[in-house]
Design an enzyme around this catalytic site. Structure first.
Site, short mmCIF file in Angstrom:
data_model
loop_
_atom_site.label_atom_id
_atom_site.label_comp_id
_atom_site.label_asym_id
_atom_site.label_seq_id
_atom_site.Cartn_x
_atom_site.Cartn_y
_atom_site.Cartn_z
N ASP A 115 46.38 33.46 -9.79
CA ASP A 115 47.46 33.09 -10.71
C ASP A 115 48.10 31.75 -10.35
O ASP A 115 48.25 30.87 -11.19
CB ASP A 115 48.53 34.18 -10.73
CG ASP A 115 47.99 35.49 -11.33
OD1 ASP A 115 47.01 35.43 -12.08
OD2 ASP A 115 48.56 36.55 -11.01
N ARG A 120 59.60 39.58 -1.40
CA ARG A 120 59.96 38.68 -2.50
C ARG A 120 61.34 38.04 -2.34
O ARG A 120 61.49 36.85 -2.62
CB ARG A 120 59.87 39.43 -3.84
CG ARG A 120 58.46 39.91 -4.21
CD ARG A 120 57.42 38.87 -3.92
NE ARG A 120 56.10 39.23 -4.44
CZ ARG A 120 54.97 38.98 -3.81
NH1 ARG A 120 54.99 38.41 -2.62
NH2 ARG A 120 53.80 39.30 -4.34
N ASP A 159 57.51 41.91 -9.71
CA ASP A 159 57.84 40.71 -8.94
C ASP A 159 58.64 39.69 -9.72
O ASP A 159 59.46 38.96 -9.15
CB ASP A 159 56.56 40.08 -8.40
CG ASP A 159 56.01 40.83 -7.20
OD1 ASP A 159 56.77 41.59 -6.59
OD2 ASP A 159 54.83 40.64 -6.86
N SER A 195 43.71 42.53 -7.66
CA SER A 195 44.91 41.76 -7.33
C SER A 195 45.41 42.27 -5.98
O SER A 195 45.70 43.47 -5.83
CB SER A 195 45.98 41.96 -8.40
OG SER A 195 47.18 41.34 -8.02
#
Length: 415
Positions: free
Chosen positions: A16, A96, A125, A177
């Site tokens: 990504d 995060r 996220d 992923s």
């Protein structure tokens, strides 16, 4: 000096974020500054250094925050006992807010106008990044390409990257992923989207499959001080080294594989496989030490706090007043959580085989089934009478009502 506006991109080198750099340059008149925050991705970090510049970034920051991650994010969550939906040890969730914190710091340093991230519009996220940014830099613009561009799938992302000559870590044949840090490795997507599907053993990168673990168990002793792990088998470790050591020990014994379907914040269920060897060992040990050192009422209430804490971390509410207040409560409960727990690691299992603490509330003189001189067993009768009084009063009431009902039936019958 360039007069262009600047955007700071959370860059991992994955699929990504690899395609976001050229996409930002094609769709915005921005200078792209890539920021890779090292929370323990391992060898992945080396690959991003050259790749970011080749993909079009004007500059790359690589920030090593593993020590801060373990001390200020992992250990506080461990002390709280937070575990999302009873299984997930929050590896991605609490990384995060730290990554977002570093993005904000660099954006301010560079005079950037915006921060971009590669989180999808379906995931958690995006919320975690943006809530942290709002809390730390409320006027900062956020660009989330997955919510804007026309790319709709990972297959299309692969095509986009190939068309621009950008090397990517996945292919259409293996489009998992993955998110890795020092605490865990997550696997999502592709055939894992079928909850019935059983993946091949090759999926595991931090652990061996339990059935392939050694036939001889490994025993390990973890020493905690005020809820924080300090020693393994009597040897003191710094926080990062301690987690790495337990990852090795747990991984070698097949410990820490978590396969679960969870409720995402955005409202859908998703299936993921997590590898979390050190986390599984530390959570098991910490909870057992609390059983020995915390009183019944504190343990009961702390379990409720743990559920709330887990939900807040999962939902990205790290920088909030309530989270800060819960941390204060948790820290107060950990004053006596000092001691050693002995564990057995064997073919995927992590079991407790002994606990000791100078603050132990276990008293053999009171607990023994043998003869003792400190506990008068006759005292239990009065306690039971008082504790059971509400039950007795209710039963008497019901008995009285039943008798009145029978009297009424006899009167009707007599008429």
């Amino acid at each position: 000096m360039s007069s262009k506006k600047k955007v700071v991109l959370a860059y991992s080198g994955g699929l990504d974020t690899s395609i976001i750099i050229p996409w930002l340059k094609e769709n915005y008149d921005y200078e792209v500054i890539a920021v890779c925050v090292d929370v323990g991705q391992g060898s992945e970090i080396e690959a991003v250094r050259e790749k970011a510049i080749k993909s079009g970034a004007s500059k790359l920051y690589v920030e090593d925050v593993k020590e801060e991650f373990v001390e200020d994010y992992i250990f506080p969550t461990l002390k709280s006992g937070a575990m999302y939906e009873g299984k997930y040890l929050l590896g991605t969730s609490f990384a995060r807010p730290l990554i977002a914190k570093k993005l904000v710091e660099i954006a301010h340093k560079e005079g950037a106008d915006a921060i971009a991230h590669g989180a999808t519009g379906k995931g958690n996220d995006q919320v975690r990044f943006e809530l942290a940014i709002k809390a730390l830099s409320p006027h900062m613009k956020v660009i989330a390409p997955w919510r804007i561009w026309n790319i709709k799938s990972r297959e299309e992302s692969v095509d986009y990257a190939n068309a621009r000559g950008i090397p990517i870590p996945v292919t259409k044949d293996h489009p998992y992923s993955m998110d890795r840090n020092i605490w865990h490795l997550s696997h999502e997507g592709s055939d894992l989207e079928d909850p019935w599907f059983t993946p091949d053993d090759s999926i595991y990168l931090m652990t061996v499959p339990p059935e392939k673990a050694p036939d001889k168990p490994t025993y390990v002793e973890i020493y905690f001080e005020k809820g924080v792990p300090k020693k393994i088998n009597g040897v003191e470790y710094k926080p990062v080294a301690l987690v790495e050591k337990l990852n090795t020990l747990g991984g070698e014994n097949g410990v820490g594989i978590i396969d679960m379907v969870e409720n995402r914040l955005v409202g859908m269920k998703s299936r993921g496989i997590y590898e979390c060897p050190a986390g599984t060992i530390l959570y098991t040990a910490h909870k057992e030490l609390e059983r020995l050192t915390l009183d019944r009422q504190t343990m009961f209430f702390k379990d409720m706090v743990a559920n709330k804490y887990a939900q807040m971390v999962y939902d990205g509410l790290w920088y909030t007043p309530l989270k800060k207040a819960l941390d204060a409560f948790v820290d107060s409960t950990q004053e006596t959580v000092t001691g050693t727990v002995k564990l057995k690691l064997f073919k995927g299992n992590c079991s407790v085989h002994g606990t000791k603490s100078p603050y132990s509330l276990y008293n053999h003189e009171y607990a023994t089934f043998g003869e003792d001189e400190v506990y008068n067993q006759q005292d239990a009768e009065g306690f039971i009478n008082l504790f059971g009084l509400p039950l007795k009063v209710r039963a008497l009431m019901e008995e009285k009502l039943e008798e009145e009902k029978n009297v009424m039936k006899r009167k009707i019958k007599a008429v």
